[in-house]
Design an enzyme around this catalytic site. Structure first.
Site, PDB file in Angstrom:
ATOM      1  N   ASP A   1      -0.076  -4.625   4.901  1.00  0.00           N
ATOM      2  CA  ASP A   1       0.854  -3.476   4.872  1.00  0.00           C
ATOM      3  C   ASP A   1       0.588  -2.542   3.689  1.00  0.00           C
ATOM      4  O   ASP A   1       0.700  -1.324   3.823  1.00  0.00           O
ATOM      5  CB  ASP A   1       2.313  -3.963   4.772  1.00  0.00           C
ATOM      6  CG  ASP A   1       2.733  -4.733   6.008  1.00  0.00           C
ATOM      7  OD1 ASP A   1       2.042  -4.634   7.033  1.00  0.00           O
ATOM      8  OD2 ASP A   1       3.750  -5.451   5.928  1.00  0.00           O
TER       9      ASP A   1
HETATM   10  P1  NAP Z   1       1.110  -8.592   4.387  1.00  0.00           P
HETATM   11  O1  NAP Z   1       1.286  -7.201   4.889  1.00  0.00           O
HETATM   12  O2  NAP Z   1       2.171  -9.566   4.644  1.00  0.00           O
HETATM   13  O3  NAP Z   1      -0.283  -9.113   5.008  1.00  0.00           O
HETATM   14  C1  NAP Z   1      -0.807 -10.321   4.635  1.00  0.00           C
HETATM   15  C2  NAP Z   1      -2.085 -10.543   5.437  1.00  0.00           C
HETATM   16  O4  NAP Z   1      -2.720 -11.686   4.871  1.00  0.00           O
HETATM   17  C3  NAP Z   1      -1.839 -10.840   6.902  1.00  0.00           C
HETATM   18  O5  NAP Z   1      -2.216  -9.738   7.705  1.00  0.00           O
HETATM   19  C4  NAP Z   1      -2.695 -12.088   7.200  1.00  0.00           C
HETATM   20  O6  NAP Z   1      -3.601 -11.814   8.257  1.00  0.00           O
HETATM   21  C5  NAP Z   1      -3.457 -12.323   5.890  1.00  0.00           C
HETATM   22  N1  NAP Z   1      -3.524 -13.731   5.505  1.00  0.00           N
HETATM   23  C6  NAP Z   1      -2.553 -14.664   5.528  1.00  0.00           C
HETATM   24  N2  NAP Z   1      -3.000 -15.840   5.099  1.00  0.00           N
HETATM   25  C7  NAP Z   1      -4.308 -15.666   4.780  1.00  0.00           C
HETATM   26  C8  NAP Z   1      -5.329 -16.519   4.274  1.00  0.00           C
HETATM   27  N3  NAP Z   1      -5.102 -17.797   4.007  1.00  0.00           N
HETATM   28  N4  NAP Z   1      -6.549 -15.980   4.050  1.00  0.00           N
HETATM   29  C9  NAP Z   1      -6.795 -14.686   4.332  1.00  0.00           C
HETATM   30  N5  NAP Z   1      -5.866 -13.846   4.808  1.00  0.00           N
HETATM   31  C10 NAP Z   1      -4.642 -14.329   5.028  1.00  0.00           C
HETATM   32  O7  NAP Z   1       0.842  -8.616   2.815  1.00  0.00           O
HETATM   33  P2  NAP Z   1       0.832  -7.449   1.751  1.00  0.00           P
HETATM   34  O8  NAP Z   1      -0.172  -6.415   2.120  1.00  0.00           O
HETATM   35  O9  NAP Z   1       0.736  -8.137   0.441  1.00  0.00           O
HETATM   36  O10 NAP Z   1       2.252  -6.738   1.906  1.00  0.00           O
HETATM   37  C11 NAP Z   1       3.460  -7.339   1.477  1.00  0.00           C
HETATM   38  C12 NAP Z   1       4.564  -7.079   2.480  1.00  0.00           C
HETATM   39  O11 NAP Z   1       5.749  -7.790   2.079  1.00  0.00           O
HETATM   40  C13 NAP Z   1       4.927  -5.611   2.562  1.00  0.00           C
HETATM   41  O12 NAP Z   1       5.317  -5.277   3.865  1.00  0.00           O
HETATM   42  C14 NAP Z   1       6.128  -5.539   1.626  1.00  0.00           C
HETATM   43  O13 NAP Z   1       6.981  -4.438   1.885  1.00  0.00           O
HETATM   44  C15 NAP Z   1       6.812  -6.866   1.946  1.00  0.00           C
HETATM   45  N6  NAP Z   1       7.736  -7.193   0.852  1.00  0.00           N
HETATM   46  C16 NAP Z   1       7.252  -7.541  -0.369  1.00  0.00           C
HETATM   47  C17 NAP Z   1       8.123  -7.733  -1.415  1.00  0.00           C
HETATM   48  C18 NAP Z   1       7.643  -8.050  -2.812  1.00  0.00           C
HETATM   49  O14 NAP Z   1       8.468  -8.047  -3.714  1.00  0.00           O
HETATM   50  N7  NAP Z   1       6.375  -8.327  -3.014  1.00  0.00           N
HETATM   51  C19 NAP Z   1       9.487  -7.616  -1.208  1.00  0.00           C
HETATM   52  C20 NAP Z   1       9.943  -7.282   0.063  1.00  0.00           C
HETATM   53  C21 NAP Z   1       9.046  -7.087   1.075  1.00  0.00           C
HETATM   54  P3  NAP Z   1      -4.218 -13.021   9.142  1.00  0.00           P
HETATM   55  O15 NAP Z   1      -3.037 -13.719   9.718  1.00  0.00           O
HETATM   56  O16 NAP Z   1      -5.076 -12.360  10.141  1.00  0.00           O
HETATM   57  O17 NAP Z   1      -4.989 -13.877   8.191  1.00  0.00           O
END
Ligand code: NAP
Length: 457
Positions: free
Chosen positions: A384
């Site tokens: 994301d």
């Molecule tokens: P993400 O959008 O959740 O994407 C994570 C990606 O990692 C997935 O597409 C997955 O694809 C891949 N993945 C999972 N396990 C893996 C592994 N072992 N090896 C390789 N790839 C792996 O993560 P992000 O880009 O960090 O975004 C964070 C999200 O969380 C945002 O939408 C944000 O708004 C939300 N959020 C974060 C917080 C905060 O405080 N950090 C708070 C509220 C909401 P595959 O399944 O294809 O591997």
């Protein structure tokens, strides 16, 4: 209260403030934690020595049980389950505040409590109750014991608001008639029910924001406890906790370009339209050897960690690959999105664990102008936070969320296991761009493979 205990509380409060200040930067975060721990130790020891203690046995028993549970959690709960752990801590803290409130009320029978104490006590039970069940619901959702997507039904917001209005109505009535016992316990019960109903329609993706709000409620409940039992350190610590939790919630919402009301009542993630990936083109699969050559001969490489790096525990493997590249004269930077992962500072903590120097970590605003001068952007399990739709497609579910502009690098390689979506549950057009290659597999295994290939190139 005597002077020595007041001085102890003052010292503890100063240490809490220094602790919070330290936590505002990764470099000083550990020191900040130590300050806060010493502050808490002083506050507890001071209270135990000063107050008239009815039974040390129960306190020791509680200390032993609590320390055993805390110790076990710190040893066995993995970093990826930190949100669940935090949710449980809030639930326990708020339960303690609610129980103190109920026992104070029971002790006085509501009779000798003046308006001020009754207000503080009711607020403590109200906020504490909401936080206990709200945090437990957050835990259950994050742990996947029930589905993480929002659970909604017709008229939900109206029903919840009516229930809240009824609870607040009882709270106000109690201020004028503290002896209405049945209403006091009804208010406590309704607060517990409201906590569940508040979190049901919120998706697991928004749970970190909910938890930081719960943190804020638990802090305010503790401050109210301080007013109810005339304890200054509880008032100060609770207020610090309450407002820092609230500020953190606002910062997280801002980083996702969402409002608090949208998070609480928007049921985000319930019905997210996904783009037809066929219309976006095909994803180009690449192999480690080809990418290793690009990395080895690059001038600048930017690593972009996301939630997948945390699940794969790939932070040490990134560091090793980075060391290898730096030894070959490549400039290595790390791009840190404020909401990458599942908790604020999630990526910073993991990279610090692997001893990545802070000077190599770049915030979104610092690194975005640098992508056009980057040869290879290596996206490690992020999705994301690198989705260009947030920037380019006003109809996207995450439109307006600031993102890392990795697509502006000469070449992008994405390390992920397959075609899984990110937390927002939407397609990512980045993966279909001509300058982007997909290296499938667990992030740690892929990084180790890349490091091996770089060594041989
Ligand atoms: P993400 O959008 O959740 O994407 C994570 C990606 O990692 C997935 O597409 C997955 O694809 C891949 N993945 C999972 N396990 C893996 C592994 N072992 N090896 C390789 N790839 C792996 O993560 P992000 O880009 O960090 O975004 C964070 C999200 O969380 C945002 O939408 C944000 O708004 C939300 N959020 C974060 C917080 C905060 O405080 N950090 C708070 C509220 C909401 P595959 O399944 O294809 O591997």
């Amino acid at each position: 209260m005597g002077l020595p205990i007041e001085l102890t509380y003052l010292a503890a409060s100063i240490l809490f403030i220094l602790g919070l200040k330290g936590l505002s930067h990764p470099e000083t975060a550990r020191r900040g934690m130590i300050y806060a721990e010493i502050g808490m130790f002083l506050a507890i020891v001071g209270t135990l020595l000063h107050r008239e203690i009815v039974s040390y046995e129960w306190i020791i028993a509680g200390l032993v049980v609590g320390s055993l549970i805390g110790g076990a959690i710190s040893i066995w709960v993995p970093m990826t389950a930190m949100p669940q752990r935090t949710a449980l801590s809030h639930a326990f803290g708020a339960l303690a505040a609610s129980l103190v409130g109920v026992s104070e009320y029971y002790r006085h029978g509501g009779l000798e409590l003046g308006t001020f104490k009754m207000t503080a006590l009711s607020l403590e039970v109200l906020l504490g109750g909401i936080t206990v069940t709200g945090s437990l619901m957050a835990f259950i959702k994050l742990q996947d014991w029930i589905r993480g997507t929002p659970i909604t039904y017709r008229g939900q917001n109206i029903f919840n608001m009516t229930l809240l209005a009824l609870t607040v109505g009882i709270f106000l009535y109690l201020i004028f008639d503290p002896a209405a016992h049945a209403l006091f316990y009804a208010m406590a019960g309704l607060a517990f029910v409201f906590g569940i109903l508040l979190v049901l329609p919120i998706g697991a993706a928004d749970m970190p924001v909910v938890m930081s709000l719960m943190n804020s409620y638990a802090g305010l409940a503790a401050a109210a406890t301080g007013f109810a039992i005339s304890n200054n350190v509880l008032i100060i610590a609770g207020t610090l906790d309450g407002f820092s939790g609230f500020i953190l919630s606002i910062l997280m919402c801002r980083a996702m370009n969402r409002s608090i009301t949208n998070v609480l009542f928007g049921a985000f993630g319930a019905d997210v339209g996904t783009a037809d990936s066929g219309a976006l083109g095909v994803m180009r699969e690449v192999n480690a050897e080809d990418i290793a050559v690009q990395l080895a001969y690059a001038n600048q490489v930017v690593f972009v960690p996301g939630y997948g790096m945390a699940t794969a525990q790939a932070q040490h493997a990134v560091r090793e690959l980075a060391n290898m590249l730096e030894a070959r004269g490549v400039t290595v930077k790390y791009a840190i999105h404020p909401v990458a992962g599942r908790m604020p500072g999630h990526m910073n903590v993991l990279l610090a664990e692997a001893n990545v120097p802070y000077s190599s970590l770049y915030d979104l605003e610092q690194i975005n102008p640098d992508f056009s001068a980057t040869d290879v952007a290596v996206v490690i399990g992020a999705n994301d936070v690198v989705n260009p739709d947030a920037r380019d497609n006003p109809k996207s579910a995450i439109a307006g969320m600031p993102i890392l502009d990795v697509d502006k690098a000469h070449s992008v390689v994405v390390l992920k296991r397959g075609k899984g979506k990110g937390f927002a549950g939407i397609e990512n057009p980045l993966f279909f761009k001509p300058n982007c290659g997909m290296l499938y597999g667990d992030a740690k295994a892929s990084l180790i493979k890349l490091a091996g290939a770089v060594q041989n190139s």
